[in-house]
Design a protein around this motif. Structure first.
Motif, PDB file in Angstrom:
ATOM      1  N   PHE A   1     -44.485  -6.250  53.128  1.00 59.10           N
ATOM      2  CA  PHE A   1     -43.530  -7.253  52.801  1.00 59.10           C
ATOM      3  C   PHE A   1     -42.074  -6.761  52.555  1.00 59.10           C
ATOM      4  N   MET A   2     -42.039  -5.602  52.088  1.00 62.59           N
ATOM      5  CA  MET A   2     -40.848  -5.086  51.957  1.00 62.59           C
ATOM      6  C   MET A   2     -40.183  -4.871  53.159  1.00 62.59           C
ATOM      7  N   ALA A   3     -40.836  -4.132  54.018  1.00 64.65           N
ATOM      8  CA  ALA A   3     -40.485  -3.638  55.258  1.00 64.65           C
ATOM      9  C   ALA A   3     -39.973  -4.910  56.300  1.00 64.65           C
ATOM     10  N   ALA A   4     -40.692  -5.972  56.066  1.00 65.59           N
ATOM     11  CA  ALA A   4     -40.587  -7.052  56.980  1.00 65.59           C
ATOM     12  C   ALA A   4     -38.826  -7.780  56.291  1.00 65.59           C
ATOM     13  N   GLY A   5     -38.931  -7.725  54.768  1.00 65.83           N
ATOM     14  CA  GLY A   5     -37.694  -7.915  54.183  1.00 65.83           C
ATOM     15  C   GLY A   5     -36.495  -7.069  54.846  1.00 65.83           C
ATOM     16  N   ALA A   6     -36.571  -5.704  55.009  1.00 63.60           N
ATOM     17  CA  ALA A   6     -35.571  -4.900  55.386  1.00 63.60           C
ATOM     18  C   ALA A   6     -35.296  -5.143  56.813  1.00 63.60           C
ATOM     19  N   ILE A   7     -36.287  -5.586  57.881  1.00 59.41           N
ATOM     20  CA  ILE A   7     -35.625  -5.935  59.114  1.00 59.41           C
ATOM     21  C   ILE A   7     -35.184  -7.377  59.185  1.00 59.41           C
ATOM     22  N   ALA A   8     -35.789  -8.176  58.297  1.00 59.92           N
ATOM     23  CA  ALA A   8     -35.117  -9.508  58.166  1.00 59.92           C
ATOM     24  C   ALA A   8     -33.373  -9.321  57.623  1.00 59.92           C
ATOM     25  N   TRP A   9     -33.320  -8.470  56.624  1.00 61.33           N
ATOM     26  CA  TRP A   9     -31.862  -8.469  56.210  1.00 61.33           C
ATOM     27  C   TRP A   9     -31.126  -7.834  57.036  1.00 61.33           C
ATOM     28  N   HIS A  10     -31.465  -6.793  57.951  1.00 61.07           N
ATOM     29  CA  HIS A  10     -30.684  -6.359  59.062  1.00 61.07           C
ATOM     30  C   HIS A  10     -30.307  -7.498  60.303  1.00 61.07           C
ATOM     31  N   LEU A  11     -31.399  -8.440  60.391  1.00 59.05           N
ATOM     32  CA  LEU A  11     -31.022  -9.324  61.314  1.00 59.05           C
ATOM     33  C   LEU A  11     -29.942 -10.286  60.708  1.00 59.05           C
ATOM     34  N   ILE A  12     -29.824 -10.653  59.445  1.00 57.15           N
ATOM     35  CA  ILE A  12     -29.042 -11.652  58.735  1.00 57.15           C
ATOM     36  C   ILE A  12     -27.493 -10.976  58.996  1.00 57.15           C
ATOM     37  N   GLN A  13     -27.427  -9.607  58.926  1.00 55.63           N
ATOM     38  CA  GLN A  13     -26.079  -9.156  58.992  1.00 55.63           C
ATOM     39  C   GLN A  13     -25.513  -9.215  60.348  1.00 55.63           C
ATOM     40  N   SER A  14     -26.333  -9.219  61.503  1.00 58.25           N
ATOM     41  CA  SER A  14     -25.737  -9.258  62.673  1.00 58.25           C
ATOM     42  C   SER A  14     -26.066 -10.388  63.704  1.00 58.25           C
ATOM     43  N   LYS A  15     -27.061 -11.431  63.227  1.00 58.30           N
ATOM     44  CA  LYS A  15     -27.262 -12.685  63.940  1.00 58.30           C
ATOM     45  C   LYS A  15     -27.435 -13.764  63.257  1.00 58.30           C
ATOM     46  N   ASN A  16     -27.215 -14.881  64.101  1.00 58.57           N
ATOM     47  CA  ASN A  16     -27.452 -16.228  63.463  1.00 58.57           C
ATOM     48  C   ASN A  16     -28.866 -16.471  63.212  1.00 58.57           C
ATOM     49  N   VAL A  17     -29.478 -16.331  62.110  1.00 56.14           N
ATOM     50  CA  VAL A  17     -30.937 -16.417  62.197  1.00 56.14           C
ATOM     51  C   VAL A  17     -31.374 -17.509  60.881  1.00 56.14           C
ATOM     52  N   ALA A  18     -32.458 -18.166  61.192  1.00 56.44           N
ATOM     53  CA  ALA A  18     -33.111 -19.014  60.147  1.00 56.44           C
ATOM     54  C   ALA A  18     -34.423 -18.467  59.737  1.00 56.44           C
ATOM     55  N   LEU A  19     -34.309 -18.269  58.459  1.00 54.41           N
ATOM     56  CA  LEU A  19     -35.587 -17.701  57.907  1.00 54.41           C
ATOM     57  C   LEU A  19     -36.435 -18.375  57.386  1.00 54.41           C
ATOM     58  N   ASN A  20     -37.810 -18.426  57.462  1.00 53.27           N
ATOM     59  CA  ASN A  20     -38.647 -19.265  56.875  1.00 53.27           C
ATOM     60  C   ASN A  20     -39.050 -18.822  55.547  1.00 53.27           C
ATOM     61  N   GLU A  21     -39.719 -19.609  54.737  1.00 52.73           N
ATOM     62  CA  GLU A  21     -39.856 -19.240  53.206  1.00 52.73           C
ATOM     63  C   GLU A  21     -40.090 -17.904  52.851  1.00 52.73           C
ATOM     64  N   LYS A  22     -41.206 -17.388  53.568  1.00 57.92           N
ATOM     65  CA  LYS A  22     -41.685 -16.122  53.240  1.00 57.92           C
ATOM     66  C   LYS A  22     -40.625 -14.915  53.480  1.00 57.92           C
ATOM     67  N   ALA A  23     -39.987 -15.414  54.542  1.00 56.56           N
ATOM     68  CA  ALA A  23     -38.909 -14.532  54.916  1.00 56.56           C
ATOM     69  C   ALA A  23     -37.849 -14.267  54.034  1.00 56.56           C
ATOM     70  N   LYS A  24     -37.551 -15.414  53.474  1.00 59.45           N
ATOM     71  CA  LYS A  24     -36.565 -15.685  52.301  1.00 59.45           C
ATOM     72  C   LYS A  24     -37.176 -14.630  51.190  1.00 59.45           C
ATOM     73  N   ARG A  25     -38.373 -14.933  50.946  1.00 61.80           N
ATOM     74  CA  ARG A  25     -38.916 -14.070  49.758  1.00 61.80           C
ATOM     75  C   ARG A  25     -38.797 -12.496  49.982  1.00 61.80           C
ATOM     76  N   ALA A  26     -39.130 -12.243  51.240  1.00 60.55           N
ATOM     77  CA  ALA A  26     -39.419 -10.740  51.650  1.00 60.55           C
ATOM     78  C   ALA A  26     -37.830 -10.237  51.545  1.00 60.55           C
ATOM     79  N   VAL A  27     -36.731 -10.895  51.892  1.00 64.31           N
ATOM     80  CA  VAL A  27     -35.751 -10.256  51.835  1.00 64.31           C
ATOM     81  C   VAL A  27     -34.924  -9.962  50.296  1.00 64.31           C
ATOM     82  N   GLU A  28     -35.276 -11.123  49.636  1.00 63.11           N
ATOM     83  CA  GLU A  28     -35.214 -10.887  48.375  1.00 63.11           C
ATOM     84  C   GLU A  28     -35.813  -9.935  47.593  1.00 63.11           C
ATOM     85  N   PHE A  29     -37.130  -9.721  47.918  1.00 58.97           N
ATOM     86  CA  PHE A  29     -37.724  -8.477  47.315  1.00 58.97           C
ATOM     87  C   PHE A  29     -37.377  -7.115  47.792  1.00 58.97           C
TER      88      PHE A  29
END
Lengths: 232, 232
Positions: free
Chosen positions: A153-181
């Motif tokens: 879940f932490m690694a999914a959060g890391a990948i999603a976090w990198h995507l937020i930095q560079s792209k226009n993305v919409a996160l599902n609820e679990k993706a939001k939790r993963a980035v927080e974590f």
């Protein structure tokens, strides 16, 4: 781009993967080991579910080497276990590896409906994020024997976090939790050692693997699944 | 003040508790339920290990009510289970409750060497922090059947975080991890639902208990263990 985090392999069937990019994540240790093997020169990895399948492939092609674990321990008759520390250039450079792991292989099998499957972990989180460009992206955590795994879940959060930095993305609820974590836990290795899976690896003598697999963005290699095998 | 976080009940015996204050934490759900019961007017809680002990006390004192669970489900013949939602003023005001839970009761039994034992959870984290004033403080997580529980670790982090705000404290390594974790995870309930213990509670119909127990600093009540019972 929609980012969906799926928290364990058993939940993948709830999603329509058609036309999507999917990242298969099993931080401790299958996907971290695969990424390390390719960094160290492996040519190809053939993931299989059963030990017997691995032995059958070896019979028809004596050049391949066999890698994998059951319950965290190397399989009898195999060349390598599932520790990234074993996948050195000396052991894997130029080689085809047949690999079977408890959770990682099942994860790939469950994901075959996706248009493309990449292999992700903390080590290559940034490089994975750079590969993603489709409308629908799934970050699929393996989990451990049917349970949620915080390391994936932490690694999914890391990948999603990198995507937020560079792209226009919409996160599902679990993706939001993963980035927080991912952002919240600073000392990843010490944290993961508290959990049952981390504890088991320590008992089996693989404490160093936890620290190794918790490194972020150290390997710019993204293996891809294609017709039954992984390549870079 | 030294703050030591102990990540599960089985590890308590590794520490010298003499002269210390100890906070027993079992967020899902024993200590959250105890704190709720006292808020709603319970006079006294007698924690016991075995179901039979509870029935024996009831025989000699018919006024007591019996509360507790095995595997998350109310014990047959008991008045109440282990859901805080059952410990309403109507059910508990002015009552003595004999309570047995899988993890929470064992936690208290393992902690008897401490000079004082308090009952903590997220609901009363701030109030607990205000009670702590000794040189050595232990924040002892129950865990779940021998495994680490993120919810208990999070509550330990919440209490340690309150202490940092108001007092001159030294945190052990696990206490530092717990504070990071508490600060990092914003939506506690959604996060905990991903883990096996949260999942089990949802399956048993107790999803609302997770949200309830994840509230922070809503109850200013700190039960204390004294001669075999809990009081406020």
């Amino acid at each position: 781009m929609e980012i969906h985090v799926i928290e364990k392999a058993e939940k993948i069937s709830n999603y329509d993967l058609q036309g999507s990019q999917l990242v298969a994540i099993d931080v401790l240790r299958a996907t971290s080991t695969m990424v390390t093997a390719f960094k160290n020169g492996a040519l190809k990895i053939i993931p299989v579910m059963k030990t017997q399948q691995a032995f059958n492939i070896k019979k028809s092609n004596s050049q391949v080497i066999l890698g994998g674990e059951r319950g965290g321990v190397k399989i009898s008759g195999f060349h390598l276990g599932n520790s990234p520390a074993e996948y050195t250039p000396e052991n894997v450079y130029g080689k085809t590896i047949v690999m079977t792991t408890t959770n990682g292989t099942r994860l790939i099998q469950n994901s075959l409906a996706a248009e493309s499957i990449y292999i992700g972990c903390l080590l290559n989180a940034k490089a994975v994020a750079e590969k993603l460009n489709k409308t629908r992206v799934f970050l699929a955590c393996a989990g451990t024997r049917g349970y949620f795994s915080p390391e994936d879940f932490m690694a999914a959060g890391a990948i999603a976090w990198h995507l937020i930095q560079s792209k226009n993305v919409a996160l599902n609820e679990k993706a939001k939790r993963a980035v927080e974590f991912f952002k919240g836990v600073k000392n990843r290795a010490e944290f993961l050692k508290l959990f049952p899976h981390g504890n088991l690896l320590i008992q089996r003598g693989f404490e160093k693997d936890i620290s190794y697999c918790c490194q972020l963005d150290t390997i710019p290699v993204v293996p891809r699944y294609y017709c039954g095998s992984l390549y870079v």
